[in-house]
Design a protein around this motif. Structure first.
Motif, PDB file in Angstrom:
ATOM      1  N   TYR A  64     -22.076  22.984  25.365  1.00  0.00           N
ATOM      2  CA  TYR A  64     -23.278  21.832  24.904  1.00  0.00           C
ATOM      3  C   TYR A  64     -23.045  21.596  26.470  1.00  0.00           C
ATOM      4  O   TYR A  64     -22.391  21.509  27.308  1.00  0.00           O
ATOM      5  CB  TYR A  64     -22.027  20.672  24.307  1.00  0.00           C
ATOM      6  N   PHE A  65     -24.230  20.350  26.650  1.00  0.00           N
ATOM      7  CA  PHE A  65     -24.812  19.743  28.353  1.00  0.00           C
ATOM      8  C   PHE A  65     -24.647  17.922  27.281  1.00  0.00           C
ATOM      9  O   PHE A  65     -25.357  17.950  26.969  1.00  0.00           O
ATOM     10  CB  PHE A  65     -25.655  19.974  28.482  1.00  0.00           C
ATOM     11  N   ASP A  66     -23.824  17.005  28.981  1.00  0.00           N
ATOM     12  CA  ASP A  66     -24.312  16.038  28.684  1.00  0.00           C
ATOM     13  C   ASP A  66     -25.131  15.125  29.368  1.00  0.00           C
ATOM     14  O   ASP A  66     -25.398  14.436  29.287  1.00  0.00           O
ATOM     15  CB  ASP A  66     -23.064  15.358  29.585  1.00  0.00           C
ATOM     16  N   ASP A  67     -26.243  16.306  29.793  1.00  0.00           N
ATOM     17  CA  ASP A  67     -27.477  14.785  30.478  1.00  0.00           C
ATOM     18  C   ASP A  67     -28.243  16.582  30.645  1.00  0.00           C
ATOM     19  O   ASP A  67     -27.723  17.746  30.600  1.00  0.00           O
ATOM     20  CB  ASP A  67     -27.459  14.319  31.520  1.00  0.00           C
ATOM     21  N   LEU A  68     -30.009  15.919  30.883  1.00  0.00           N
ATOM     22  CA  LEU A  68     -30.832  17.364  30.855  1.00  0.00           C
ATOM     23  C   LEU A  68     -30.896  17.677  32.179  1.00  0.00           C
ATOM     24  O   LEU A  68     -30.877  18.851  32.119  1.00  0.00           O
ATOM     25  CB  LEU A  68     -32.215  16.106  30.674  1.00  0.00           C
ATOM     26  N   THR A  69     -30.248  17.089  33.283  1.00  0.00           N
ATOM     27  CA  THR A  69     -30.778  17.723  34.738  1.00  0.00           C
ATOM     28  C   THR A  69     -29.448  19.320  34.408  1.00  0.00           C
ATOM     29  O   THR A  69     -29.501  19.748  35.351  1.00  0.00           O
ATOM     30  CB  THR A  69     -29.512  16.471  35.243  1.00  0.00           C
ATOM     31  N   SER A  70     -28.083  18.714  33.714  1.00  0.00           N
ATOM     32  CA  SER A  70     -27.997  20.358  33.750  1.00  0.00           C
ATOM     33  C   SER A  70     -27.962  21.167  33.128  1.00  0.00           C
ATOM     34  O   SER A  70     -27.409  21.974  33.964  1.00  0.00           O
ATOM     35  CB  SER A  70     -26.009  19.400  32.855  1.00  0.00           C
ATOM     36  N   VAL A  71     -28.703  21.043  31.964  1.00  0.00           N
ATOM     37  CA  VAL A  71     -29.653  22.249  31.800  1.00  0.00           C
ATOM     38  C   VAL A  71     -30.702  22.586  32.058  1.00  0.00           C
ATOM     39  O   VAL A  71     -30.475  23.798  32.417  1.00  0.00           O
ATOM     40  CB  VAL A  71     -30.526  21.329  30.334  1.00  0.00           C
ATOM     41  N   GLY A 107     -23.122  25.240  30.909  1.00  0.00           N
ATOM     42  CA  GLY A 107     -22.632  23.560  29.497  1.00  0.00           C
ATOM     43  C   GLY A 107     -21.231  23.984  29.431  1.00  0.00           C
ATOM     44  O   GLY A 107     -20.000  24.431  30.565  1.00  0.00           O
ATOM     45  N   HIS A 108     -20.541  22.998  28.429  1.00  0.00           N
ATOM     46  CA  HIS A 108     -18.756  23.269  28.029  1.00  0.00           C
ATOM     47  C   HIS A 108     -18.709  22.858  26.444  1.00  0.00           C
ATOM     48  O   HIS A 108     -19.671  23.571  25.508  1.00  0.00           O
ATOM     49  CB  HIS A 108     -18.558  21.690  28.509  1.00  0.00           C
ATOM     50  N   ALA A 109     -17.673  23.987  25.985  1.00  0.00           N
ATOM     51  CA  ALA A 109     -17.481  23.850  24.651  1.00  0.00           C
ATOM     52  C   ALA A 109     -18.051  23.175  23.165  1.00  0.00           C
ATOM     53  O   ALA A 109     -17.928  21.601  24.134  1.00  0.00           O
ATOM     54  CB  ALA A 109     -15.949  24.425  24.858  1.00  0.00           C
ATOM     55  N   PRO A 110     -17.982  23.090  22.502  1.00  0.00           N
ATOM     56  CA  PRO A 110     -18.778  21.998  21.645  1.00  0.00           C
ATOM     57  C   PRO A 110     -17.414  21.188  21.544  1.00  0.00           C
ATOM     58  O   PRO A 110     -16.430  21.021  21.054  1.00  0.00           O
ATOM     59  CB  PRO A 110     -18.996  23.208  20.839  1.00  0.00           C
TER      60      PRO A 110
END
Length: 712
Positions: free
Chosen positions: A688-695, A701-704
């Motif tokens: 999972y990602f916290d924002d679009l920039t990270s994608v 990402g990080h664990a769900p």
């Protein structure tokens, strides 16, 4: 051309040599006392050609008849990738049987979908491919024995006389490393070492073509044997004749309403408003006709290129013998070729443009000066002054035309273009621009200058147009009938043929010479100027469209007979289109609403009486724009061309790959190690990602989050 299969090209062409100055003429049985003659004979021998030489009746010229055996022609055709027609029935049988030797399965091309034919052409109609001496392919090529229109005694010929001339000419001029004689014919003619190189007429073929041409009814211009004409004179000459016939047909369609409009305009004197409305209706039809003209000719041209095997000809065209430059490795293929650097040509092009602009400017100044002199003073010019101005303009226009024709040729020669098509296109571009300004500028001045008496201005334009057309028709008839006869009589007189017998080559040498580039450009130019008068100015005299139809119908008849009876045989050349003249017709069609709109709005009642003047101009601009938009819509709707032609070209490409190139069927099998299908749906994604920039940054990402703790 003998009946023996191995003797196909005897006497196909002839070279006329000029003996060296001061050399005594040897006895005909002892030829070859001049150095140049010996070099020619050695080159012909090295090229594998057959020849026979003899002295002219006056013993001041040497004639060398040139031909080739079938095997030699076949070798050259193979080297050239010479395009030949594939026999439809034999090709179809080959496809259905397949070619197991080359791993090609039987092929059955589809012809119907839901009971409807997919094309007006059968799968194997009009298929052309390169000639190959492969024994599996030779039976597929069409021969004279397959042609029901062949002349008597030609059943055994593998190549037509037109094809033999092309091949022999190529052998003469091709490099010796490709089996040619490496003889620059045009250069030797310019040097005076050769007097002429002329393809010889084929008596039986020519007699049959002439008979068919004369039998065709005058009014059925589309019924002339254009295919037969092409088979004798080549595709370029055949396409020109088809173009003239097409013009006759199209002008006839416009000429019928044009004749009606002209009668109404001339007879109706009580209601000027009715005359203006009739003229406007004709102009609306003219604008639509111009768009339809371009669309229909595009289709006719595409169909002719398909039927005659010239699609893509310009990409396959060889360089001109006059092309100069160092021999280098090609930047594209690496093969040795003559290369002229584009930077050098660019400088010559700019110089040519500058010279052309200067001559055009002088021409415009001359026309404007004469027009201002004619209109100087109060009131209308006197008849004597008007006639004097017309005479001065006519003479001046002819002088400028003559001067610029010679200048344009020299400028284009200096630009050193690689192929005949490139050379012709550049020469056409120069002459088109000049001739249009030279021919139309005086009429445009009459049309757009302020006019206090519109009826008189439109009457002046009508008189000028009618005079030009009648004069042009008389000139064409004279050039097509009287000039060749007079020139032939004079040549016979100077060659001694009026009182003595001569050989066939000598008789043909005294005929008029046809310049395959310059004469063709001049013929197309005459057609383009005629089209321009109709498209741009026939709103002033609608009858000119009918006169143009009659002139072109007469031209088809006379031009064909002229080249069959009064000229040396045209050297056959290929062509897939009419070049720049197609674009010229398009441009003239787009300009038609502007000039004819001015004739209707500015010079015809009731529109010419619209007050104030600004409102009249508004009506003119809006009408012209609407007409142009209508043309653009029609052209866009018909831009795709003939879909049946495109389908046949796609079939041709596929058939060439299979039958000629022997591209084997693909039988590669792909083995995939397939796993077991998994229908389980996971509760969460892997990351999972916290924002679009990270994608976007490509992070892992990080664990769900734990189930039940995610935000809503």
């Amino acid at each position: 051309d003998d009946d023996d299969d191995d003797d196909e090209g005897r006497g196909t062409s002839s070279i006329v040599e000029a003996p060296e100055q001061g050399t005594d003429a040897p006895h005909p049985s002892e030829p070859g006392r001049t150095k140049f003659f010996k070099r020619v004979i050695k080159r012909l021998t090295q090229g594998g050609l057959r020849y026979a030489s003899y002295y002219s009746i006056q013993r001041d010229e040497v004639y060398v008849l040139i031909g080739a055996k079938y095997d030699r022609l076949a070798q050259q055709a193979d080297i050239l990738d010479f395009q030949v027609h594939l026999h439809a029935a034999r090709l179809g049988a080959c496809l259905e049987a397949g070619m197991p030797k080359y791993n090609i399965a039987p092929i059955r091309l589809g012809t119907e979908v839901d009971g409807l034919p997919v094309s007006k052409y059968a799968p194997c109609d009009h298929i052309y491919a390169k000639y190959d001496t492969n024994e599996d392919l030779v039976p597929l090529y069409s021969t004279m024995a397959d042609d029901v229109t062949r002349a008597p005694g030609r059943e055994a010929a593998r190549f037509r006389s037109m094809q033999r001339i092309k091949l022999v000419t190529n052998i003469l001029q091709a490099s010796r490393r490709y089996g040619g004689c490496e003889m620059p014919l045009q250069k030797r003619i310019l040097q005076g070492k050769l007097l002429a190189f002329l393809p010889l007429h084929d008596g039986p073929e020519l007699a049959k073509l002439t008979a068919h041409w004369k039998e065709t009814p005058f009014h059925r211009v589309a019924s002339y044997p254009f295919d037969e004409y092409k088979d004798y004179f080549g595709e370029a000459a055949g396409l020109y004749m088809r173009f003239v016939a097409f013009n006759a047909e199209m002008f006839a369609w416009l000429g019928v309403p044009g004749c009606v409009a002209f009668v109404v305009v001339e007879v109706e004197t009580s209601s000027r408003a009715a005359v203006g409305i009739v003229r406007a209706a004709y102009v609306v039809g003219l604008v639509i006709w111009c768009a339809v003209y371009s669309a229909l000719w595009r289709r006719v041209q595409q169909q002719a290129a398909l039927k005659w095997g010239t699609t893509g000809f310009e990409q396959q065209e060889h360089q001109r013998p006059q092309h100069k430059g160092p021999v280098v490795n090609s930047p594209i293929t690496g093969a040795s070729e003559t290369y002229y650097h584009p930077r050098k040509r660019r400088a010559q092009v700019w110089l040519g443009a500058a010279v052309s602009v200067v001559i055009v400017a002088i021409d415009v100044v001359f026309i404007v000066a004469v027009t201002l002199w004619r209109d100087a003073g109060s009131g209308d010019p006197s008849p004597a002054k008007a006639n004097a101005a017309a005479a001065i303009l006519s003479i001046g226009i002819q002088v400028f035309t003559f001067v610029y024709k010679a200048v344009a040729k020299k400028l284009t020669d200096a630009e050193n273009w690689r192929t005949e098509t490139e050379y012709a296109d550049q020469l056409v571009l120069k002459t088109v621009i000049f001739n249009f300004i030279n021919s139309y500028f005086a009429l445009l001045l009459t049309l757009f200058k302020p006019c206090a008496r519109p009826d008189r201005c439109v009457a002046l334009m009508r008189t000028n147009l009618l005079y030009i057309f009648v004069l042009a028709m008389l000139v064409n008839v004279g050039v097509s009938t009287l000039l060749p006869k007079l020139a032939r009589w004079y040549a016979l007189y100077t060659e001694g043929g009026l009182s003595a017998s001569m050989s066939a080559a000598e008789w043909q040498y005294v005929l008029l010479e046809y310049d395959e580039t310059l004469d063709a450009i001049q013929a197309y130019m005459a057609s383009a100027l005629q089209f321009g008068y109709v498209a741009l100015f026939s709103g002033a005299a609608p009858i000119v469209s009918l006169l143009a139809a009659g002139a072109n119908a007469l031209l088809v008849r006379l031009e064909g007979l002229k080249y069959m009876t009064g000229f040396r045989r045209i050297e056959p050349r290929g062509a897939e289109d009419i070049g720049k003249f197609e674009a010229v017709a398009t441009v003239l069609g787009v300009l038609a609403p502007i000039t004819n709109g001015a004739i209707v709005i500015n010079l015809s009642r009731p529109f010419a009486t619209i007050d104030p003047l600004s409102q009249q101009r508004y009506v003119y601009v809006v009408s012209a724009l609407v007409a142009i938009v209508v043309q653009v819509i029609i052209r866009a709707a018909t831009a795709s061309g003939d879909p049946d032609v495109q389908m046949q070209l796609d079939r041709q490409e596929f058939i060439r790959d299979k039958v000629i190139k022997h591209v084997a069927d693909e039988e590669e099998l792909l083995t995939i190690d397939a796993g077991t299908a998994d229908f389980q749906i996971d509760e969460r994604a892997d990351a999972y990602f916290d924002d679009l920039t990270s994608v976007i940054a490509g992070g892992r990402g990080h664990a769900p989050p734990p189930v039940g703790t995610e935000a809503v």
